[in-house]
Scaffold this active site. Structure first.
Site, PDB file in Angstrom:
ATOM      1  N   TYR A   1      -6.877   6.869  -0.365  1.00 39.01           N
ATOM      2  CA  TYR A   1      -7.860   7.602  -0.819  1.00 39.01           C
ATOM      3  C   TYR A   1      -8.484   8.612   0.143  1.00 39.01           C
ATOM      4  CZ  TYR A   1     -12.219  10.491  -3.551  1.00 39.01           C
ATOM      5  OH  TYR A   1     -12.722  10.798  -4.409  1.00 39.01           O
TER       6      TYR A   1
ATOM      7  N   TYR B   1     -11.932  -5.427  11.183  1.00 37.17           N
ATOM      8  CA  TYR B   1     -11.646  -4.484  11.863  1.00 37.17           C
ATOM      9  C   TYR B   1     -11.459  -5.514  13.048  1.00 37.17           C
ATOM     10  CZ  TYR B   1     -11.599  -0.606  10.075  1.00 37.17           C
ATOM     11  OH  TYR B   1     -11.664   0.532   9.017  1.00 37.17           O
TER      12      TYR B   1
ATOM     13  N   GLU C   1       1.176  -1.859   0.062  1.00 40.95           N
ATOM     14  CA  GLU C   1      -0.576   0.116   0.207  1.00 40.95           C
ATOM     15  C   GLU C   1       0.722   0.980  -0.092  1.00 40.95           C
ATOM     16  OE1 GLU C   1      -3.371  -0.027   2.195  1.00 40.95           O
ATOM     17  OE2 GLU C   1      -3.037   1.893   3.310  1.00 40.95           O
TER      18      GLU C   1
ATOM     19  N   HIS D   1      -7.923   3.307  -3.720  1.00 37.36           N
ATOM     20  CA  HIS D   1      -8.753   3.238  -2.726  1.00 37.36           C
ATOM     21  C   HIS D   1      -9.326   3.954  -2.901  1.00 37.36           C
ATOM     22  CE1 HIS D   1      -6.392   1.006   0.248  1.00 37.36           C
ATOM     23  NE2 HIS D   1      -5.493   1.241  -0.219  1.00 37.36           N
TER      24      HIS D   1
ATOM     25  N   ASP E   1     -12.795   9.057   7.252  1.00 35.94           N
ATOM     26  CA  ASP E   1     -12.994   9.653   8.387  1.00 35.94           C
ATOM     27  C   ASP E   1     -13.251  10.611   7.938  1.00 35.94           C
ATOM     28  OD1 ASP E   1     -12.711   7.382  10.712  1.00 35.94           O
ATOM     29  OD2 ASP E   1     -11.151   7.562   9.736  1.00 35.94           O
TER      30      ASP E   1
ATOM     31  N   ARG F   1     -15.332   3.058   4.103  1.00 41.92           N
ATOM     32  CA  ARG F   1     -15.916   4.937   4.702  1.00 41.92           C
ATOM     33  C   ARG F   1     -15.435   5.542   4.494  1.00 41.92           C
ATOM     34  NH1 ARG F   1     -17.841   5.799  10.436  1.00 41.92           N
ATOM     35  NH2 ARG F   1     -15.891   6.211  10.196  1.00 41.92           N
TER      36      ARG F   1
HETATM   37  P1  FAD Z   1     -17.714   0.984   7.905  1.00 44.12           P
HETATM   38  O1  FAD Z   1     -17.306  -0.664   7.337  1.00 44.12           O
HETATM   39  O2  FAD Z   1     -18.489   1.525   7.009  1.00 44.12           O
HETATM   40  O3  FAD Z   1     -17.646   0.920   9.466  1.00 44.12           O
HETATM   41  C1  FAD Z   1     -17.755   2.395   9.898  1.00 44.12           C
HETATM   42  C2  FAD Z   1     -18.530   1.720  11.025  1.00 44.12           C
HETATM   43  O4  FAD Z   1     -19.760   1.776  11.028  1.00 44.12           O
HETATM   44  C3  FAD Z   1     -17.863   0.751  11.942  1.00 44.12           C
HETATM   45  O5  FAD Z   1     -17.963   0.289  12.873  1.00 44.12           O
HETATM   46  C4  FAD Z   1     -18.962  -0.386  11.432  1.00 44.12           C
HETATM   47  O6  FAD Z   1     -19.833  -0.874  12.692  1.00 44.12           O
HETATM   48  C5  FAD Z   1     -20.501   1.149  11.588  1.00 44.12           C
HETATM   49  N1  FAD Z   1     -20.919   0.637  10.317  1.00 44.12           N
HETATM   50  C6  FAD Z   1     -21.285  -0.350   9.217  1.00 44.12           C
HETATM   51  N2  FAD Z   1     -22.331  -0.045   8.833  1.00 44.12           N
HETATM   52  C7  FAD Z   1     -23.344   0.296   9.900  1.00 44.12           C
HETATM   53  C8  FAD Z   1     -24.635   0.850   8.922  1.00 44.12           C
HETATM   54  N3  FAD Z   1     -25.369  -0.291   8.687  1.00 44.12           N
HETATM   55  N4  FAD Z   1     -25.599   1.350  10.441  1.00 44.12           N
HETATM   56  C9  FAD Z   1     -24.650   1.539  11.250  1.00 44.12           C
HETATM   57  N5  FAD Z   1     -22.801   1.671  11.692  1.00 44.12           N
HETATM   58  C10 FAD Z   1     -22.800   1.082  10.924  1.00 44.12           C
HETATM   59  N6  FAD Z   1     -10.042   5.890   4.991  1.00 44.12           N
HETATM   60  C11 FAD Z   1      -9.592   6.613   4.050  1.00 44.12           C
HETATM   61  O7  FAD Z   1     -10.103   7.948   4.116  1.00 44.12           O
HETATM   62  N7  FAD Z   1      -8.958   6.295   2.802  1.00 44.12           N
HETATM   63  C12 FAD Z   1      -8.528   5.071   2.811  1.00 44.12           C
HETATM   64  O8  FAD Z   1      -7.823   5.042   1.529  1.00 44.12           O
HETATM   65  C13 FAD Z   1      -8.167   3.807   3.749  1.00 44.12           C
HETATM   66  N8  FAD Z   1      -7.604   3.011   3.263  1.00 44.12           N
HETATM   67  C14 FAD Z   1      -7.827   1.792   4.308  1.00 44.12           C
HETATM   68  C15 FAD Z   1      -7.499   0.665   4.304  1.00 44.12           C
HETATM   69  C16 FAD Z   1      -7.840  -0.474   5.228  1.00 44.12           C
HETATM   70  C17 FAD Z   1      -7.010  -1.141   4.475  1.00 44.12           C
HETATM   71  C18 FAD Z   1      -8.336  -0.400   6.561  1.00 44.12           C
HETATM   72  C19 FAD Z   1      -8.418  -0.986   7.158  1.00 44.12           C
HETATM   73  C20 FAD Z   1      -8.720   1.167   6.583  1.00 44.12           C
HETATM   74  C21 FAD Z   1      -8.734   2.325   5.715  1.00 44.12           C
HETATM   75  N9  FAD Z   1      -8.700   3.175   5.681  1.00 44.12           N
HETATM   76  C22 FAD Z   1      -8.341   4.372   4.788  1.00 44.12           C
HETATM   77  C23 FAD Z   1      -9.580   3.509   6.788  1.00 44.12           C
HETATM   78  C24 FAD Z   1     -11.053   3.457   7.353  1.00 44.12           C
HETATM   79  O9  FAD Z   1     -11.602   4.494   5.955  1.00 44.12           O
HETATM   80  C25 FAD Z   1     -12.050   3.701   8.983  1.00 44.12           C
HETATM   81  O10 FAD Z   1     -11.253   3.024   9.509  1.00 44.12           O
HETATM   82  C26 FAD Z   1     -12.760   4.142   8.985  1.00 44.12           C
HETATM   83  O11 FAD Z   1     -13.301   4.674   9.982  1.00 44.12           O
HETATM   84  C27 FAD Z   1     -13.884   3.098   8.742  1.00 44.12           C
HETATM   85  O12 FAD Z   1     -13.947   2.790   7.386  1.00 44.12           O
HETATM   86  P2  FAD Z   1     -14.653   1.147   7.236  1.00 44.12           P
HETATM   87  O13 FAD Z   1     -14.905   0.916   5.639  1.00 44.12           O
HETATM   88  O14 FAD Z   1     -14.006   0.270   7.862  1.00 44.12           O
HETATM   89  O15 FAD Z   1     -16.264   1.670   7.033  1.00 44.12           O
END
Ligand code: FAD
Length: 276
Positions: free
Chosen positions: A40, A135, A8, A67, A99, A97
């Site tokens: 991204y 996670y 990455e 991403h 942050d 998703r």
């Molecule tokens: P989600 O899967 O949407 O989950 C986020 C939270 O919401 C979790 O607590 C989940 O339990 C909860 N949730 C999910 N669905 C629902 C629902 N329907 N109702 C209520 N709660 C719900 N960030 C970036 O900005 N850019 C990147 O390129 C990037 N790359 C990453 C690569 C990896 C391998 C990892 C592990 C993380 C990366 N991140 C990146 C960070 C990531 O965006 C953050 O950790 C973010 O807080 C959560 O993203 P997610 O896709 O896991 O979210």
């Protein structure tokens, strides 16, 4: 068969950083990775830089996987990116998703990664191989581990092919997570995300911002080395090699390295693990 590896990068902020990344990419390419991914910034904050980094690396060896995050963005802009990547022949994505950047309040049209995965499938069918985040130590905003696991399963059912984990140093958390996911009938590969240890303060900062745990014995040892960066790197290398060995022995399907845009220490880890 050797465990496959992927690397990455983040999109560099400067021309110098971009030139350096070309060299790092060429050096890591020698290790025969399955793909290189490029992060991204949430809300589209690195849209142009991610695109230009992808353009610089695409077609230069292993496939690239941009991403893509959805929070604070809108469907039209995401659809446009999907079409751009498809037109370039890029068929892997890491869907997140994200942050919200501080100060930004609107969640946008796709508030969760599950919504993004669904949107990708609606818009582009099965064209993209989609990876999502997992996670093993629970997402920091999740209200419970069980609920986080259930949300993760929904994300895979929405169409994700595989997942990459947040970094961790406790292999039990990874194997427990994989077991729980299997019990829900999910057999998508869960690929450990590996964070090399080179700098104590950076590692602690990443861990604090992502909710990843640094075990006490690692924290204490890093603190004891103080400014002795050579000892920190040697200790970090040993810890991460053992972590990866346990993961491979336990059946991890692949390893994804957070390179921090540096050739070392990822190259040394891959070589010492015999994965090059
Ligand atoms: P989600 O899967 O949407 O989950 C986020 C939270 O919401 C979790 O607590 C989940 O339990 C909860 N949730 C999910 N669905 C629902 C629902 N329907 N109702 C209520 N709660 C719900 N960030 C970036 O900005 N850019 C990147 O390129 C990037 N790359 C990453 C690569 C990896 C391998 C990892 C592990 C993380 C990366 N991140 C990146 C960070 C990531 O965006 C953050 O950790 C973010 O807080 C959560 O993203 P997610 O896709 O896991 O979210």
């Amino acid at each position: 068969m050797a465990t496959s590896i992927s690397f990455e990068f983040f999109p560099p902020k400067t021309d110098v950083g971009a030139e350096k990344l070309i060299v790092v990419h060429q050096e890591l390419q020698q290790l025969n990775p399955q793909y290189f991914s490029v992060t991204y910034g949430a809300g589209g904050s690195t849209r142009e830089r991610t695109l230009s980094t992808i353009d610089a690396l695409h077609g230069q060896g292993a496939p690239v996987a941009p991403h893509l995050s959805c929070i604070g963005d809108d469907k039209a802009r995401i659809a446009e990116l999907l079409d751009i990547y498809k037109a370039k022949g890029i068929n892997r994505l890491v869907a997140l998703r994200g942050d919200l950047p501080s100060g930004q309040v609107g969640l946008g049209e796709l508030p969760y990664a599950t919504d993004l995965v669904r949107f990708i499938r609606d818009h582009s069918g099965d064209y993209f191989h989609v990876e999502v985040a997992a996670y093993p130590e629970m997402h920091p905003q999740a209200s419970s581990f069980d609920q986080d696991i259930e949300r993760f399963a929904e994300k895979v059912r929405a169409g994700a092919n595989a997942a990459i984990t947040q970094f961790f140093f406790n292999t039990d958390s990874y194997f427990y997570f994989v077991d729980r996911i299997k019990q829900l009938g999910i057999d998508a590969p869960i690929i450990p995300g590996i964070m090399p240890i080179t700098n104590a303060s950076n590692l602690i900062r990443f861990a604090d911002s992502t909710g990843a745990e640094i075990p006490r014995w690692i924290r204490k040892q890093l603190a004891a080395y103080g400014d002795d960066s050579a000892s920190i790197r040697a200790f970090g290398h040993e810890v991460v090699v053992k972590l990866c060995q346990r993961l491979i022995e336990g059946g991890a399907p692949a390893l994804h390295f957070y390179t921090m845009n540096q050739t070392e220490p990822t190259r040394q880890l891959v070589k010492d693990l015999g994965l090059a």
